[in-house]
Design an enzyme around this catalytic site. Structure first.
Site, short mmCIF file in Angstrom:
data_model
loop_
_atom_site.label_atom_id
_atom_site.label_comp_id
_atom_site.label_asym_id
_atom_site.label_seq_id
_atom_site.Cartn_x
_atom_site.Cartn_y
_atom_site.Cartn_z
N ASN A 92 24.53 64.51 -135.11
CA ASN A 92 23.71 63.91 -134.06
C ASN A 92 23.04 65.05 -133.30
O ASN A 92 23.26 66.23 -133.60
CB ASN A 92 24.55 63.03 -133.14
CG ASN A 92 23.69 62.18 -132.21
OD1 ASN A 92 22.75 61.50 -132.67
ND2 ASN A 92 23.96 62.19 -130.93
N ARG B 211 11.44 65.33 -142.11
CA ARG B 211 12.62 65.79 -141.36
C ARG B 211 13.83 65.64 -142.28
O ARG B 211 13.96 64.62 -142.96
CB ARG B 211 12.82 64.98 -140.07
CG ARG B 211 11.70 65.16 -139.05
CD ARG B 211 12.06 64.52 -137.71
NE ARG B 211 13.01 65.32 -136.96
CZ ARG B 211 13.60 64.91 -135.84
NH1 ARG B 211 13.33 63.71 -135.35
NH2 ARG B 211 14.44 65.69 -135.19
N ARG C 283 10.87 58.97 -133.30
CA ARG C 283 12.08 59.75 -133.56
C ARG C 283 13.28 58.83 -133.35
O ARG C 283 13.16 57.70 -132.91
CB ARG C 283 12.15 61.04 -132.73
CG ARG C 283 11.56 61.02 -131.36
CD ARG C 283 12.28 60.17 -130.33
NE ARG C 283 13.71 60.42 -130.31
CZ ARG C 283 14.61 59.58 -129.87
NH1 ARG C 283 14.24 58.39 -129.39
NH2 ARG C 283 15.89 59.86 -129.88
N GLY C 284 14.47 59.37 -133.71
CA GLY C 284 15.65 58.53 -133.74
C GLY C 284 15.80 58.02 -135.17
O GLY C 284 14.84 57.51 -135.76
N ASP D 34 22.71 60.61 -136.71
CA ASP D 34 21.62 60.79 -137.68
C ASP D 34 22.11 60.73 -139.12
O ASP D 34 21.35 60.40 -140.03
CB ASP D 34 20.90 62.12 -137.42
CG ASP D 34 20.00 61.99 -136.21
OD1 ASP D 34 20.52 62.11 -135.08
OD2 ASP D 34 18.81 61.70 -136.39
O1 MRU Z 1 15.42 64.61 -132.82
P1 MRU Z 1 15.60 63.15 -132.53
O2 MRU Z 1 15.09 62.76 -131.18
O3 MRU Z 1 15.06 62.29 -133.64
O4 MRU Z 1 17.17 62.95 -132.51
C1 MRU Z 1 17.66 61.65 -132.32
C2 MRU Z 1 19.13 61.57 -132.22
O5 MRU Z 1 19.83 62.55 -132.38
C3 MRU Z 1 19.71 60.22 -131.99
O6 MRU Z 1 20.89 60.31 -131.24
C4 MRU Z 1 20.03 59.58 -133.34
O7 MRU Z 1 18.92 59.61 -134.19
C5 MRU Z 1 20.51 58.20 -133.21
S1 MRU Z 1 19.23 57.08 -132.84
C6 MRU Z 1 19.83 55.52 -132.75
#
Ligand code: MRU
Length: 360
Positions: free
Chosen positions: A260, A102, A59-60, A250
């Site tokens: 985000n 996603r 994730r991220g 994101d």
């Molecule tokens: O649902 P996630 O854990 O994928 O969400 C991640 C985030 O919101 C992060 O802050 C974003 O992807 C930036 S990662 C460098």
């Protein structure tokens, strides 16, 4: 301060390719098990990659993009490695499937677009050569992300004053990217420059990326971190424990509105109310210049059970109505600057974004 530690020393590969184009596979850290278990899993088909993205094993935004790029290589082999037309067809099917994993992180779509467009019409007409070319492109996406994160760290560290408290939300560290992170890259680089600092990490309901992942990453690097529940941020700001907020992103619209992790918008409003600068750190691959503003950003809705049965324990009455958006959008006017690999965009508006992103 001692913290439970698991896994290798500071360095780890969030996502990596093992082997060659014909028989290699994707290896990644299963982030759903952190911080108590450090387990790497090997993925050898597109449904497994899709599931890993959907269930947040990886994730991220940037890390999702890198994983999807390698997933496209895996998918391109689904009908064999010889026949060029079959490899191209399989790639298209794999990319179409991975795109549904996603919706919010634009890096997913950006990476898959790159994987498909690297095979232009004049590309190789031998299946094995096409696969080689795809693996080269996926590795490039991986390596470029590493370089962008380091550059974000360099630009962002200049904004950090020694002794500051820095609040962050969710996890935008090495686990969220190919390596080193975005928001946490700023922290890592400032720390490496010898600046003393303390991070206040929002736990980040409902899936606790801040508690499970950000606290884990900072602890392993010996960076002081204080974990707080999301609803403590206002109090921490009022007590002047925090002088800067930095978060990841994101998807950033062409006017700077930024999606985000859910809760980020609230943090930005609080930062404004307390006169604390709120920064976003993100590579150029997180910008979506095709959309005018944040209203066009698709917001992922996730399983209500993440709220009612978090980590396996029921904490709400059976059948209660639940709303579980995974992201929110922070309007550009609340953002003091966007830290990119090309420099800091400040003030944040359509023109400055265009100027910085198109600079050499
Ligand atoms: O649902 P996630 O854990 O994928 O969400 C991640 C985030 O919101 C992060 O802050 C974003 O992807 C930036 S990662 C460098």
């Amino acid at each position: 301060m001692s913290m439970p530690q698991s896994g290798p020393a500071v360095a780890f590969d969030t996502v990596r390719w093992v082997g060659d184009a014909r028989s290699g596979f994707l290896r990644l850290i299963d982030q759903t098990l952190l911080p108590t278990e450090y387990v790497e899993i090997d993925l050898r088909d597109v449904p497994a990659v899709w599931e890993a993205i959907k269930s947040l094993r990886v994730r991220g935004a940037p890390a999702i993009g890198v994983a999807a790029a390698y997933g496209a290589v895996i998918g391109a082999r689904a009908q064999g490695c010889q026949e060029a037309s079959l490899v191209r067809r399989s790639l298209a099917l794999a990319a179409a499937s991975l795109r549904t994993s996603r919706p919010t992180a634009v890096n997913l779509f950006w990476a898959l677009d790159r994987m498909e467009s690297c095979l232009n019409d004049e590309g190789p007409d031998d299946g094995a050569e096409i696969l080689e070319k795809l693996l080269v492109e996926a590795r490039l996406i991986d390596e470029e992300d590493r370089a962008m994160c380091r550059a974000i760290g360099r630009h962002g560290a200049a904004l950090v004053q020694p002794g500051q408290g820095i609040l962050t939300h969710c996890n935008a560290g090495g686990l969220a990217t190919a390596d080193y992170g975005t928001a946490l890259a700023v922290v890592f680089a400032a720390h490496e420059q010898g600046k003393s600092l303390r991070v206040f990490a929002d736990e980040t309901r409902p899936l606790l990326q801040g508690a499970r992942l950000t606290a884990w990453e900072l602890g392993r690097r010996g960076i002081p971190v204080t974990l707080i529940c999301d609803n403590m941020a206002a109090q921490v700001m009022r007590e002047r424990k925090v002088q800067m907020v930095v978060v990841g992103a994101d998807r950033i619209a062409s006017n700077g509105d930024t999606a985000n992790k859910i809760g980020t918008y609230g943090v930005a409003v609080l930062a404004k109310a307390h006169g604390i600068p709120f920064y976003v750190a993100a590579p150029s691959s997180t910008f979506d210049l095709s959309i005018a503003d944040g209203t066009a950003i698709p917001i992922e809705q996730r399983d209500p059970r993440e709220i009612t049965h978090g980590f396996g324990r029921q904490t709400a009455p059976e059948g209660v109505d639940v709303y579980n958006p995974a992201f929110d959008v922070t309007p550009a006017e609340l953002i003091a600057g966007i830290i990119t690999e090309k420099g800091v965009i400040r003030p944040v508006n359509r023109e400055t974004i265009h100027d910085v992103l198109t600079s050499a």
